[in-house]
Design a protein around this motif. Structure first.
Motif, PDB file in Angstrom:
ATOM      1  N   VAL A 184       0.850  -1.192   0.000  1.00 10.00           N
ATOM      2  CA  VAL A 184       0.000   0.000   0.000  1.00 10.00           C
ATOM      3  C   VAL A 184       0.886   1.242   0.000  1.00 10.00           C
ATOM      4  O   VAL A 184       2.074   1.178   0.301  1.00 10.00           O
ATOM      5  CB  VAL A 184      -0.944   0.043   1.224  1.00 10.00           C
ATOM      6  N   LEU A 185       0.280   2.367  -0.333  1.00  9.63           N
ATOM      7  CA  LEU A 185       0.946   3.645  -0.171  1.00  9.63           C
ATOM      8  C   LEU A 185       0.546   4.239   1.175  1.00  9.63           C
ATOM      9  O   LEU A 185      -0.560   4.022   1.662  1.00  9.63           O
ATOM     10  CB  LEU A 185       0.560   4.616  -1.286  1.00  9.63           C
ATOM     11  N   ALA A 186       1.453   4.984   1.765  1.00 11.56           N
ATOM     12  CA  ALA A 186       1.162   5.676   3.020  1.00 11.56           C
ATOM     13  C   ALA A 186       1.803   7.050   2.953  1.00 11.56           C
ATOM     14  O   ALA A 186       2.694   7.298   2.137  1.00 11.56           O
ATOM     15  CB  ALA A 186       1.697   4.885   4.210  1.00 11.56           C
ATOM     16  N   ALA A 187       1.333   7.949   3.807  1.00 14.56           N
ATOM     17  CA  ALA A 187       1.864   9.314   3.842  1.00 14.56           C
ATOM     18  C   ALA A 187       2.164   9.686   5.282  1.00 14.56           C
ATOM     19  O   ALA A 187       1.500   9.216   6.216  1.00 14.56           O
ATOM     20  CB  ALA A 187       0.863  10.298   3.235  1.00 14.56           C
ATOM     21  N   VAL A 188       3.156  10.535   5.451  1.00 13.05           N
ATOM     22  CA  VAL A 188       3.516  11.008   6.788  1.00 13.05           C
ATOM     23  C   VAL A 188       4.010  12.441   6.656  1.00 13.05           C
ATOM     24  O   VAL A 188       4.639  12.804   5.660  1.00 13.05           O
ATOM     25  CB  VAL A 188       4.596  10.100   7.421  1.00 13.05           C
ATOM     26  N   SER A 189       3.688  13.266   7.654  1.00 11.86           N
ATOM     27  CA  SER A 189       4.186  14.636   7.652  1.00 11.86           C
ATOM     28  C   SER A 189       5.647  14.660   8.085  1.00 11.86           C
ATOM     29  O   SER A 189       6.159  13.723   8.694  1.00 11.86           O
ATOM     30  CB  SER A 189       3.347  15.502   8.592  1.00 11.86           C
ATOM     31  N   MET A 190       6.340  15.727   7.761  1.00  9.18           N
ATOM     32  CA  MET A 190       7.764  15.798   8.040  1.00  9.18           C
ATOM     33  C   MET A 190       8.084  15.857   9.531  1.00  9.18           C
ATOM     34  O   MET A 190       9.236  15.649   9.933  1.00  9.18           O
ATOM     35  CB  MET A 190       8.378  17.016   7.334  1.00  9.18           C
ATOM     36  N   ASP A 191       7.076  16.161  10.367  1.00  8.59           N
ATOM     37  CA  ASP A 191       7.297  16.099  11.803  1.00  8.59           C
ATOM     38  C   ASP A 191       6.733  14.805  12.387  1.00  8.59           C
ATOM     39  O   ASP A 191       6.698  14.636  13.611  1.00  8.59           O
ATOM     40  CB  ASP A 191       6.671  17.312  12.503  1.00  8.59           C
ATOM     41  N   ALA A 192       6.294  13.890  11.506  1.00  8.90           N
ATOM     42  CA  ALA A 192       5.760  12.576  11.891  1.00  8.90           C
ATOM     43  C   ALA A 192       4.451  12.688  12.672  1.00  8.90           C
ATOM     44  O   ALA A 192       3.984  11.694  13.221  1.00  8.90           O
ATOM     45  CB  ALA A 192       6.784  11.772  12.691  1.00  8.90           C
ATOM     46  N   GLY A 193       3.825  13.878  12.702  1.00 11.17           N
ATOM     47  CA  GLY A 193       2.603  14.027  13.479  1.00 11.17           C
ATOM     48  C   GLY A 193       1.350  13.565  12.761  1.00 11.17           C
ATOM     49  O   GLY A 193       0.343  13.271  13.403  1.00 11.17           O
ATOM     50  N   VAL A 194       1.370  13.510  11.436  1.00 11.44           N
ATOM     51  CA  VAL A 194       0.203  13.148  10.642  1.00 11.44           C
ATOM     52  C   VAL A 194       0.531  11.941   9.779  1.00 11.44           C
ATOM     53  O   VAL A 194       1.581  11.905   9.129  1.00 11.44           O
ATOM     54  CB  VAL A 194      -0.230  14.321   9.737  1.00 11.44           C
ATOM     55  N   LYS A 195      -0.352  10.942   9.790  1.00 10.14           N
ATOM     56  CA  LYS A 195      -0.124   9.747   8.987  1.00 10.14           C
ATOM     57  C   LYS A 195      -1.443   9.270   8.406  1.00 10.14           C
ATOM     58  O   LYS A 195      -2.481   9.334   9.057  1.00 10.14           O
ATOM     59  CB  LYS A 195       0.495   8.634   9.836  1.00 10.14           C
ATOM     60  N   PHE A 196      -1.399   8.804   7.145  1.00 15.71           N
ATOM     61  CA  PHE A 196      -2.568   8.141   6.574  1.00 15.71           C
ATOM     62  C   PHE A 196      -2.120   7.154   5.515  1.00 15.71           C
ATOM     63  O   PHE A 196      -1.003   7.226   5.007  1.00 15.71           O
ATOM     64  CB  PHE A 196      -3.587   9.143   6.011  1.00 15.71           C
ATOM     65  N   ARG A 197      -3.004   6.205   5.211  1.00 14.48           N
ATOM     66  CA  ARG A 197      -2.720   5.187   4.201  1.00 14.48           C
ATOM     67  C   ARG A 197      -3.658   5.363   3.012  1.00 14.48           C
ATOM     68  O   ARG A 197      -4.771   5.864   3.140  1.00 14.48           O
ATOM     69  CB  ARG A 197      -2.911   3.788   4.777  1.00 14.48           C
ATOM     70  N   LEU A 198      -3.186   4.923   1.838  1.00 14.89           N
ATOM     71  CA  LEU A 198      -4.007   4.899   0.631  1.00 14.89           C
ATOM     72  C   LEU A 198      -4.008   3.486   0.064  1.00 14.89           C
ATOM     73  O   LEU A 198      -3.330   3.210  -0.928  1.00 14.89           O
ATOM     74  CB  LEU A 198      -3.494   5.886  -0.416  1.00 14.89           C
ATOM     75  N   PRO A 199      -4.722   2.558   0.678  1.00 10.67           N
ATOM     76  CA  PRO A 199      -4.731   1.182   0.166  1.00 10.67           C
ATOM     77  C   PRO A 199      -5.501   1.067  -1.138  1.00 10.67           C
ATOM     78  O   PRO A 199      -6.421   1.841  -1.415  1.00 10.67           O
ATOM     79  CB  PRO A 199      -5.426   0.406   1.285  1.00 10.67           C
ATOM     80  N   SER A 200      -5.110   0.088  -1.937  1.00  7.76           N
ATOM     81  CA  SER A 200      -5.798  -0.183  -3.188  1.00  7.76           C
ATOM     82  C   SER A 200      -6.809  -1.301  -2.980  1.00  7.76           C
ATOM     83  O   SER A 200      -6.622  -2.181  -2.139  1.00  7.76           O
ATOM     84  CB  SER A 200      -4.786  -0.599  -4.256  1.00  7.76           C
ATOM     85  N   LYS A 201      -7.877  -1.277  -3.772  1.00  7.70           N
ATOM     86  CA  LYS A 201      -8.880  -2.334  -3.664  1.00  7.70           C
ATOM     87  C   LYS A 201      -8.408  -3.620  -4.297  1.00  7.70           C
ATOM     88  O   LYS A 201      -8.975  -4.673  -4.071  1.00  7.70           O
ATOM     89  CB  LYS A 201     -10.197  -1.873  -4.301  1.00  7.70           C
ATOM     90  N   GLN A 202      -7.395  -3.540  -5.155  1.00  6.71           N
ATOM     91  CA  GLN A 202      -6.897  -4.749  -5.804  1.00  6.71           C
ATOM     92  C   GLN A 202      -5.398  -4.641  -5.994  1.00  6.71           C
ATOM     93  O   GLN A 202      -4.868  -3.582  -6.264  1.00  6.71           O
ATOM     94  CB  GLN A 202      -7.588  -4.969  -7.151  1.00  6.71           C
ATOM     95  N   GLY A 203      -4.713  -5.781  -5.832  1.00  7.34           N
ATOM     96  CA  GLY A 203      -3.288  -5.828  -6.089  1.00  7.34           C
ATOM     97  C   GLY A 203      -2.448  -5.070  -5.086  1.00  7.34           C
ATOM     98  O   GLY A 203      -2.933  -4.562  -4.076  1.00  7.34           O
ATOM     99  N   ASP A 204      -1.160  -5.017  -5.387  1.00  8.88           N
ATOM    100  CA  ASP A 204      -0.205  -4.286  -4.570  1.00  8.88           C
ATOM    101  C   ASP A 204       0.121  -2.956  -5.233  1.00  8.88           C
ATOM    102  O   ASP A 204       0.165  -2.857  -6.461  1.00  8.88           O
ATOM    103  CB  ASP A 204       1.084  -5.099  -4.418  1.00  8.88           C
ATOM    104  N   VAL A 205       0.364  -1.954  -4.426  1.00  5.53           N
ATOM    105  CA  VAL A 205       0.718  -0.626  -4.922  1.00  5.53           C
ATOM    106  C   VAL A 205       2.085  -0.256  -4.360  1.00  5.53           C
ATOM    107  O   VAL A 205       2.365  -0.503  -3.187  1.00  5.53           O
ATOM    108  CB  VAL A 205      -0.330   0.420  -4.492  1.00  5.53           C
TER     109      VAL A 205
END
Length: 415
Positions: A384-405
């Protein structure tokens, strides 16, 4: 078998916010007035701002009124709800599409922060919404918003003649569009700074080769066809050159390729493995990974002087670095105690900060405003793809409905 296509996917990536700041700014994004359209602009703006982790949109059901103009705003009502800001607006139809006029108000000081407008064709409603998000984000944080930017990523469907897909999408994963697919692996996608081209490595021939593709026409050009490695393309700041890795002379080395003349210039010359180049922000140097010190570490070479300088010293493995847009820091894959993290490092001071906590993080790519980065990781045994802020305070994921990303690449600013 090679298949080239241009098709729109639907909701390929979703968003799962996993961590936000402790005290996000409460904001009321009031449903926009005016003509009704298929896209809910207010919801898109709310989702953008919430995804940044810096804002807490107030639920529509809690709102005591739904103003669409200044005279209808009663600050006392918004103070009761704890809102710091109120965003209102109205959408109207124009001969060429739609125009949204929107206004941001500061509840505490009871003043208008700005009045702006955004317009576009009938297919540009999400662009209008992202432009609003960018304006609000910049007005409140002082940092340019990046909600209007795009991302590239590689999707592995695990089977089929279209198994590997190079996909372009909005920064929130919406409007995903396949720009190339193949039965053979695709890796290392990279944006040109004018957003008109991408470069990537395809294994569609008998060996890895670097291609560039025009995103408007779909036209492709094979740029390299050397024996051995042909990999890791990175566009120069003026898009006139690519930095890349070739092993045609027996050892992986960093080269630059002039796009117009096709002239190759060898940059590094060492018996160790030199790979994963990324241009410095001023275009005068290249940062790369090398094991010339005994373990993979990050180095910088000046293109005029050819002087090489080691940049990383913490950890026994540092690789896949990307330079921040201001040129002052870099992010990379960093290993400590056998675990791979994404880490940030100040280039001058060497100060290092671990940003992620999962075990198999890779391929960091920084947003053009330098506020967040995308990376690839594993979640529930799926890429999956994930995101994080440069101070590590914010995080979220962007999973795909199919396959690997995997292998995300965050675009430069759209305008």
């Amino acid at each position: 078998m090679i298949l080239s296509l241009s098709s729109v996917l639907h909701a390929e990536l979703t968003i799962e916010i996993t961590q936000g700041v402790n005290d996000p700014t409460p904001i009321a994004v009031v449903p926009m007035g005016g003509v009704k359209v298929p896209e809910n602009i207010s919801n898109i703006v709310s989702a953008d701002l919430q995804r940044s982790g810096l804002f807490r949109p107030i639920p529509r059901g809690d709102m005591l009124s739904l103003p669409t103009q200044e005279s209808q705003i009663h600050y006392r009502d918004w103070r009761i709800l704890g809102a710091s800001y109120v965003l209102i607006g109205g959408l109207q139809q124009t001969p060429n599409g739609f125009e949204l006029i929107y206004e941001l108000y500061d509840v505490v000081s009871q003043r208008k922060v700005f009045r702006k407008s955004s317009s576009g064709g009938t297919s540009a409603l999400r662009d209008i919404a992202h432009a609003v998000s960018d304006a609000v984000y910049e007005a409140v944080t002082g940092i340019r918003g990046a909600f209007s930017t795009k991302i590239l990523y590689i999707e592995d469907l695990r089977r089929g003649p279209k198994r590997y897909r190079l996909v372009k999408a909005d920064a929130d994963g919406a409007r995903a569009k396949v720009i190339f697919s193949s039965s053979q692996p695709l890796v290392s996608p990279a944006w040109s700074h004018d957003l008109k081209q991408v470069a990537y490595v395809s294994f569609e021939t008998s060996r890895p080769a670097i291609f560039r593709q025009n995103l408007v026409t779909g036209q492709r050009e094979q740029l390299t066809n050397f024996q051995g490695l042909n990999g890791a393309p990175s566009w120069s700041p003026d898009d006139s050159k690519l930095a890349l890795v070739l092993s045609k002379d027996g050892n992986p080395e960093i080269y630059t390729l002039d796009i117009a003349s096709k002239k190759l210039t060898r940059v590094t010359r060492h018996f160790a493995i030199d790979t994963e180049p990324n241009w410095t922000a001023d275009g005068k140097g290249i940062i790369f990974t090398s094991n010339r010190g005994g373990s993979p570490q990050i180095y910088q070479v000046g293109l005029a002087s050819r002087r090489v300088e080691r940049l990383t010293f913490e950890g026994d493995y540092n690789a896949r670095s990307r330079v921040s847009p201001d040129g002052k820091s870099l992010v990379m894959v960093h290993r400590e105690n056998g675990i791979y993290h994404i880490a940030w490092q100040d280039i001058v001071s060497g100060d290092l900060r671990i940003l992620t906590e999962t075990r198999l993080d890779e391929s960091p790519s920084i947003a053009p405003n330098g506020a967040m980065l995308l990376y690839a990781t594993k979640h529930q045994n799926k890429g999956v793809l994930a995101a994080v802020s440069m101070d590590a305070g914010v995080k979220f994921r962007l999973p795909s409905k199919q396959g690997d990303v995997r292998e995300p690449a965050w675009s430069p600013f759209v305008n």
